[in-house]
Design a protein around this motif. Structure first.
Motif, mmCIF file in Angstrom:
data_model
loop_
_atom_site.group_PDB
_atom_site.id
_atom_site.type_symbol
_atom_site.label_atom_id
_atom_site.label_comp_id
_atom_site.label_asym_id
_atom_site.label_seq_id
_atom_site.Cartn_x
_atom_site.Cartn_y
_atom_site.Cartn_z
ATOM 1 N N ILE A 31 0.881 -1.163 0.000
ATOM 2 C CA ILE A 31 0.000 0.000 0.000
ATOM 3 C C ILE A 31 0.917 1.210 0.000
ATOM 4 O O ILE A 31 1.776 1.353 0.874
ATOM 5 N N LEU A 32 0.779 2.061 -0.993
ATOM 6 C CA LEU A 32 1.655 3.231 -1.110
ATOM 7 C C LEU A 32 1.335 4.274 -0.045
ATOM 8 O O LEU A 32 0.174 4.535 0.252
ATOM 9 N N THR A 33 2.389 4.881 0.507
ATOM 10 C CA THR A 33 2.211 5.956 1.480
ATOM 11 C C THR A 33 2.755 7.278 0.961
ATOM 12 O O THR A 33 2.645 8.288 1.629
ATOM 13 N N ASP A 34 3.340 7.275 -0.238
ATOM 14 C CA ASP A 34 3.842 8.499 -0.867
ATOM 15 C C ASP A 34 3.999 8.200 -2.346
ATOM 16 O O ASP A 34 4.658 7.246 -2.724
ATOM 17 N N SER A 40 9.799 0.905 -2.931
ATOM 18 C CA SER A 40 10.607 0.271 -1.882
ATOM 19 C C SER A 40 10.818 1.182 -0.682
ATOM 20 O O SER A 40 11.085 0.724 0.414
ATOM 21 N N LEU A 41 10.681 2.503 -0.879
ATOM 22 C CA LEU A 41 10.877 3.459 0.209
ATOM 23 C C LEU A 41 9.582 3.926 0.851
ATOM 24 O O LEU A 41 9.590 4.433 1.962
ATOM 25 N N CYS A 42 8.472 3.800 0.149
ATOM 26 C CA CYS A 42 7.238 4.395 0.667
ATOM 27 C C CYS A 42 6.064 3.433 0.693
ATOM 28 O O CYS A 42 4.929 3.860 0.825
ATOM 29 N N GLY A 43 6.333 2.160 0.599
ATOM 30 C CA GLY A 43 5.233 1.203 0.606
ATOM 31 C C GLY A 43 5.158 0.419 1.896
ATOM 32 O O GLY A 43 6.171 0.101 2.502
ATOM 33 N N VAL A 44 3.942 0.128 2.324
ATOM 34 C CA VAL A 44 3.709 -0.734 3.471
ATOM 35 C C VAL A 44 3.404 -2.122 2.917
ATOM 36 O O VAL A 44 2.466 -2.303 2.138
ATOM 37 N N LYS A 68 1.706 5.204 9.558
ATOM 38 C CA LYS A 68 2.005 5.672 8.201
ATOM 39 C C LYS A 68 0.739 5.701 7.352
ATOM 40 O O LYS A 68 0.501 6.646 6.602
ATOM 41 N N LEU A 69 -0.060 4.644 7.463
ATOM 42 C CA LEU A 69 -1.298 4.584 6.669
ATOM 43 C C LEU A 69 -2.293 5.632 7.119
ATOM 44 O O LEU A 69 -2.964 6.257 6.295
ATOM 45 N N LYS A 70 -2.398 5.862 8.428
ATOM 46 C CA LYS A 70 -3.310 6.896 8.929
ATOM 47 C C LYS A 70 -2.900 8.279 8.430
ATOM 48 O O LYS A 70 -3.754 9.092 8.076
ATOM 49 N N LYS A 71 -1.603 8.534 8.414
ATOM 50 C CA LYS A 71 -1.118 9.841 7.941
ATOM 51 C C LYS A 71 -1.444 10.046 6.460
ATOM 52 O O LYS A 71 -1.812 11.135 6.048
#
Length: 76
Positions: A31-34, A40-44, A68-71
Motif C-alpha cells: 500500500i503506497l504511502t507516498d 521500496s521506500l514508501c510502501g507498506v 504511516k497509513l493513517k497519515k
C-alpha cells in the motif's frame, strides 16, 4: 490465522505466510504511502496467510506501519 495458526473457516493448521513483494514497475503486495518516492521506500508491505486445506486467506498489516497509513489516508 496469523495469531492462532488455525484456519477460521475449516480448522486446519496447514497455514502458509506468503511474504509481500514489489516488482520493478512498482506493483506488488504493498500500500503506497507516498506517490513521489520509489515503492521500496514508501510502501507498506501486506503479507498474506493462506490455508492450504481450503484456500481461505487473510492479509495483515504490521502494527508499526498503521501510523504511516493513517497519515496518508486519514479516516473516512
Amino acid at each position: 490465522m496469523k495469531n492462532s495458526g488455525i484456519c477460521p473457516k475449516c480448522g486446519s493448521g496447514d497455514i502458509l505466510k506468503v511474504l509481500s513483494y514489489t516488482n520493478r514497475f512498482g506493483g506488488g503486495d504493498v500500500i503506497l504511502t507516498d506517490n513521489t518516492l520509489p515503492v521500496s521506500l514508501c510502501g507498506v508491505r501486506v503479507p498474506r496467510y493462506v490455508c492450504c486445506a481450503c484456500g481461505y486467506s487473510e492479509e495483515w498489516i504490521d502494527p508499526k506501519n498503521l501510523l504511516k497509513l493513517k497519515k496518508q489516508y486519514g479516516r473516512p
